[in-house]
Design a protein around this motif. Sequence first.
Motif, PDB file in Angstrom:
ATOM      1  N   PHE A   1       0.832  -1.202   0.000  1.00  0.00           N
ATOM      2  CA  PHE A   1       0.000   0.000   0.000  1.00  0.00           C
ATOM      3  C   PHE A   1       0.871   1.258   0.000  1.00  0.00           C
ATOM      4  O   PHE A   1       0.561   2.239  -0.682  1.00  0.00           O
ATOM      5  CB  PHE A   1      -0.952   0.004   1.205  1.00  0.00           C
ATOM      6  CG  PHE A   1      -1.713   1.290   1.340  1.00  0.00           C
ATOM      7  CD1 PHE A   1      -2.600   1.687   0.350  1.00  0.00           C
ATOM      8  CD2 PHE A   1      -1.533   2.118   2.439  1.00  0.00           C
ATOM      9  CE1 PHE A   1      -3.296   2.898   0.449  1.00  0.00           C
ATOM     10  CE2 PHE A   1      -2.220   3.321   2.546  1.00  0.00           C
ATOM     11  CZ  PHE A   1      -3.098   3.707   1.553  1.00  0.00           C
ATOM     12  N   THR A   2       1.952   1.224   0.759  1.00  0.00           N
ATOM     13  CA  THR A   2       2.839   2.386   0.827  1.00  0.00           C
ATOM     14  C   THR A   2       3.394   2.708  -0.563  1.00  0.00           C
ATOM     15  O   THR A   2       3.400   3.875  -0.993  1.00  0.00           O
ATOM     16  CB  THR A   2       3.988   2.117   1.823  1.00  0.00           C
ATOM     17  OG1 THR A   2       3.402   1.775   3.081  1.00  0.00           O
ATOM     18  CG2 THR A   2       4.876   3.327   2.006  1.00  0.00           C
ATOM     19  N   VAL A   3       3.803   1.673  -1.282  1.00  0.00           N
ATOM     20  CA  VAL A   3       4.332   1.875  -2.643  1.00  0.00           C
ATOM     21  C   VAL A   3       3.224   2.397  -3.565  1.00  0.00           C
ATOM     22  O   VAL A   3       3.426   3.336  -4.342  1.00  0.00           O
ATOM     23  CB  VAL A   3       4.920   0.545  -3.186  1.00  0.00           C
ATOM     24  CG1 VAL A   3       5.260   0.663  -4.668  1.00  0.00           C
ATOM     25  CG2 VAL A   3       6.154   0.152  -2.377  1.00  0.00           C
ATOM     26  N   ALA A   4       2.031   1.796  -3.455  1.00  0.00           N
ATOM     27  CA  ALA A   4       0.925   2.193  -4.334  1.00  0.00           C
ATOM     28  C   ALA A   4       0.508   3.647  -4.095  1.00  0.00           C
ATOM     29  O   ALA A   4       0.251   4.397  -5.042  1.00  0.00           O
ATOM     30  CB  ALA A   4      -0.265   1.255  -4.127  1.00  0.00           C
TER      31      ALA A   4
ATOM     32  N   LEU B   1       0.125   1.614  10.833  1.00  0.00           N
ATOM     33  CA  LEU B   1      -1.033   1.241  10.030  1.00  0.00           C
ATOM     34  C   LEU B   1      -1.058  -0.278  10.066  1.00  0.00           C
ATOM     35  O   LEU B   1      -0.049  -0.912   9.747  1.00  0.00           O
ATOM     36  CB  LEU B   1      -0.851   1.731   8.587  1.00  0.00           C
ATOM     37  CG  LEU B   1      -1.962   1.339   7.606  1.00  0.00           C
ATOM     38  CD1 LEU B   1      -3.269   2.056   7.954  1.00  0.00           C
ATOM     39  CD2 LEU B   1      -1.549   1.687   6.173  1.00  0.00           C
ATOM     40  N   ASP B   2      -2.179  -0.891  10.475  1.00  0.00           N
ATOM     41  CA  ASP B   2      -2.113  -2.339  10.564  1.00  0.00           C
ATOM     42  C   ASP B   2      -2.357  -3.005   9.209  1.00  0.00           C
ATOM     43  O   ASP B   2      -2.909  -2.411   8.279  1.00  0.00           O
ATOM     44  CB  ASP B   2      -2.977  -2.886  11.705  1.00  0.00           C
ATOM     45  CG  ASP B   2      -4.442  -2.944  11.377  1.00  0.00           C
ATOM     46  OD1 ASP B   2      -5.198  -2.230  12.044  1.00  0.00           O
ATOM     47  OD2 ASP B   2      -4.815  -3.703  10.466  1.00  0.00           O
ATOM     48  N   SER B   3      -1.907  -4.235   9.104  1.00  0.00           N
ATOM     49  CA  SER B   3      -1.888  -4.920   7.808  1.00  0.00           C
ATOM     50  C   SER B   3      -3.284  -5.094   7.217  1.00  0.00           C
ATOM     51  O   SER B   3      -3.471  -4.985   6.005  1.00  0.00           O
ATOM     52  CB  SER B   3      -1.228  -6.293   7.939  1.00  0.00           C
ATOM     53  OG  SER B   3       0.093  -6.149   8.398  1.00  0.00           O
ATOM     54  N   ILE B   4      -4.262  -5.359   8.067  1.00  0.00           N
ATOM     55  CA  ILE B   4      -5.622  -5.551   7.540  1.00  0.00           C
ATOM     56  C   ILE B   4      -6.123  -4.249   6.911  1.00  0.00           C
ATOM     57  O   ILE B   4      -6.664  -4.252   5.798  1.00  0.00           O
ATOM     58  CB  ILE B   4      -6.585  -6.053   8.652  1.00  0.00           C
ATOM     59  CG1 ILE B   4      -6.211  -7.505   9.010  1.00  0.00           C
ATOM     60  CG2 ILE B   4      -8.043  -5.966   8.203  1.00  0.00           C
ATOM     61  CD1 ILE B   4      -7.098  -8.156  10.047  1.00  0.00           C
ATOM     62  N   GLN B   5      -5.909  -3.145   7.595  1.00  0.00           N
ATOM     63  CA  GLN B   5      -6.344  -1.857   7.024  1.00  0.00           C
ATOM     64  C   GLN B   5      -5.583  -1.554   5.735  1.00  0.00           C
ATOM     65  O   GLN B   5      -6.156  -1.033   4.773  1.00  0.00           O
ATOM     66  CB  GLN B   5      -6.176  -0.718   8.037  1.00  0.00           C
ATOM     67  CG  GLN B   5      -7.010  -0.870   9.307  1.00  0.00           C
ATOM     68  CD  GLN B   5      -8.483  -1.119   9.039  1.00  0.00           C
ATOM     69  OE1 GLN B   5      -9.033  -0.695   8.019  1.00  0.00           O
ATOM     70  NE2 GLN B   5      -9.144  -1.834   9.940  1.00  0.00           N
ATOM     71  N   ALA B   6      -4.302  -1.865   5.713  1.00  0.00           N
ATOM     72  CA  ALA B   6      -3.512  -1.607   4.506  1.00  0.00           C
ATOM     73  C   ALA B   6      -4.023  -2.437   3.330  1.00  0.00           C
ATOM     74  O   ALA B   6      -4.107  -1.956   2.196  1.00  0.00           O
ATOM     75  CB  ALA B   6      -2.031  -1.909   4.774  1.00  0.00           C
TER      76      ALA B   6
ATOM     77  N   TYR C   1       8.333  10.215  -0.686  1.00  0.00           N
ATOM     78  CA  TYR C   1       8.279   9.192   0.357  1.00  0.00           C
ATOM     79  C   TYR C   1       6.919   9.197   1.043  1.00  0.00           C
ATOM     80  O   TYR C   1       6.376  10.253   1.334  1.00  0.00           O
ATOM     81  CB  TYR C   1       9.357   9.447   1.415  1.00  0.00           C
ATOM     82  CG  TYR C   1      10.736   9.561   0.819  1.00  0.00           C
ATOM     83  CD1 TYR C   1      11.536   8.435   0.634  1.00  0.00           C
ATOM     84  CD2 TYR C   1      11.218  10.801   0.402  1.00  0.00           C
ATOM     85  CE1 TYR C   1      12.789   8.547   0.052  1.00  0.00           C
ATOM     86  CE2 TYR C   1      12.467  10.919  -0.178  1.00  0.00           C
ATOM     87  CZ  TYR C   1      13.248   9.792  -0.356  1.00  0.00           C
ATOM     88  OH  TYR C   1      14.476   9.897  -0.939  1.00  0.00           O
ATOM     89  N   THR C   2       6.408   8.022   1.298  1.00  0.00           N
ATOM     90  CA  THR C   2       5.148   7.863   2.015  1.00  0.00           C
ATOM     91  C   THR C   2       5.427   7.047   3.262  1.00  0.00           C
ATOM     92  O   THR C   2       6.043   5.985   3.184  1.00  0.00           O
ATOM     93  CB  THR C   2       4.125   7.113   1.132  1.00  0.00           C
ATOM     94  OG1 THR C   2       3.929   7.877  -0.067  1.00  0.00           O
ATOM     95  CG2 THR C   2       2.796   6.940   1.838  1.00  0.00           C
ATOM     96  N   ILE C   3       4.987   7.558   4.403  1.00  0.00           N
ATOM     97  CA  ILE C   3       5.177   6.839   5.669  1.00  0.00           C
ATOM     98  C   ILE C   3       3.794   6.607   6.282  1.00  0.00           C
ATOM     99  O   ILE C   3       3.115   7.560   6.665  1.00  0.00           O
ATOM    100  CB  ILE C   3       6.061   7.637   6.657  1.00  0.00           C
ATOM    101  CG1 ILE C   3       7.427   7.904   6.032  1.00  0.00           C
ATOM    102  CG2 ILE C   3       6.243   6.888   7.977  1.00  0.00           C
ATOM    103  CD1 ILE C   3       7.575   9.274   5.471  1.00  0.00           C
ATOM    104  N   PRO C   4       3.361   5.343   6.361  1.00  0.00           N
ATOM    105  CA  PRO C   4       2.050   5.081   6.944  1.00  0.00           C
ATOM    106  C   PRO C   4       2.094   5.217   8.462  1.00  0.00           C
ATOM    107  O   PRO C   4       3.162   5.060   9.066  1.00  0.00           O
ATOM    108  CB  PRO C   4       1.764   3.634   6.537  1.00  0.00           C
ATOM    109  CG  PRO C   4       3.105   3.019   6.363  1.00  0.00           C
ATOM    110  CD  PRO C   4       4.050   4.109   5.951  1.00  0.00           C
ATOM    111  N   CYS C   5       0.950   5.509   9.071  1.00  0.00           N
ATOM    112  CA  CYS C   5       0.870   5.580  10.534  1.00  0.00           C
ATOM    113  C   CYS C   5      -0.553   5.246  10.972  1.00  0.00           C
ATOM    114  O   CYS C   5      -1.379   4.851  10.149  1.00  0.00           O
ATOM    115  CB  CYS C   5       1.319   6.948  11.040  1.00  0.00           C
ATOM    116  SG  CYS C   5       0.214   8.287  10.590  1.00  0.00           S
ATOM    117  N   ALA C   6      -0.821   5.409  12.254  1.00  0.00           N
ATOM    118  CA  ALA C   6      -2.065   4.882  12.824  1.00  0.00           C
ATOM    119  C   ALA C   6      -3.310   5.701  12.523  1.00  0.00           C
ATOM    120  O   ALA C   6      -4.409   5.162  12.476  1.00  0.00           O
ATOM    121  CB  ALA C   6      -1.908   4.723  14.339  1.00  0.00           C
TER     122      ALA C   6
END
Length: 376
Positions: free
Chosen positions: A42-45, A237-242, A54-59
Amino acid sequence: MIPIQMVDTKTQYLKIKTAIDSAINDVLESAAYINGKAVQDFTVALNTYHQSGYTIPCANGTDALQIAMMALGLKPGDEVITPSFTYIATTEVVALLQLTPVFVEVNPKTFCIDPESVRKAITSKTKAIVPVHLYGHSAPMEEIMQIAKEYNLFVIEDNAQGIGCDYTFSDGTVKKTGTIGHIGCTSFYPSKNLGAYGDGGAMFTNDEALAHKMKMIANHGQEKRYYHDIVGCNSRLDSIQAAILNIKLKELDHYIAARRTAADFYNNAFANHPKITTPFVANYCNHVYHQYTLLLEDLDRDGLVNYLAAQKIPSMIYYPVPGHKQKAFESFGVQSFELPITDWLTERVISLPMHTELNEMQLAFITTHVLNYINQ
Ligand SMILES: *Cc1c(COP(=O)(O)O)cnc(C)c1O
């Protein structure tokens, strides 16, 4: 008729149910619940969608703003300029980090931060500006970036409501909102334009060092496990949400198109009405209609809300209390800010149902009842 909701995430889900359910199942079977492949994919997409460095996922989106301010090294007492006419999260993190919120006006047409008001608010303590792309309309980024350059300030875009919006610079360059400032922050709260089925958020930057620092802060300030170089937090960011977001990201542009279709319907129905101002779209951007917000003139707004509610038509006031009138910020002396445009807008805005699943029958029902009330 399908019951009308402010946001209809259920109907939207049913259309992509097979893909979503199987993606969730894949995560369950992978057992990589934290930082699994889905998060990386998801981060790459999202990075590709934004064409940002750069994209940094978080909660969540609130954490994104907090981590951004921490990464920029803002210190207690530093002044952060932000509109008062926004959701509490924008300013809450300023207060939480003991920075000083400095509230400024918005443009009464776009509801977004007013550059002239920003200029007047700058002092020797000012460190950052936080423009908000409110309701899905871009703040005037070219002017904000110009001011930031002149005064050597950081710009953190609050893009929680603006994801997917295109900003066109005067030289014709087009960029997505959230990728223009030093850092852009967004939220994947379920009702947002790119919504998860739980919480989520992300930061964007074109600066490699900042990206590195935000990634560390979101992960307890560590690069190497159990070696903590800076004070951070736990914001993942949890895997299910991603996995869910990965599927929904592919639909984002269709979702935005559906919102625009609904907005066009409303705009046509309310066009040229003397008591209704429909959303303005500045020539520097398009609008992604996170909200569809009208300005009412010379009308009993509570009366309209109640009249619509009696017809089972929801409506909302975003937001009933601006930042400078919030009790939580009293200790910052915010009550001394005089923001007549913000106060004026606060009393006159009303948001109608806006989501990807509104059909013509529902839209006709809503517009007819709004006009019935106003023309009675
Ligand atoms: C939703 C929102 C946030 C916060 O996002 P969360 O994911 O709910 O923490 C911040 N700013 C604005 C303008 C928002 O609409």
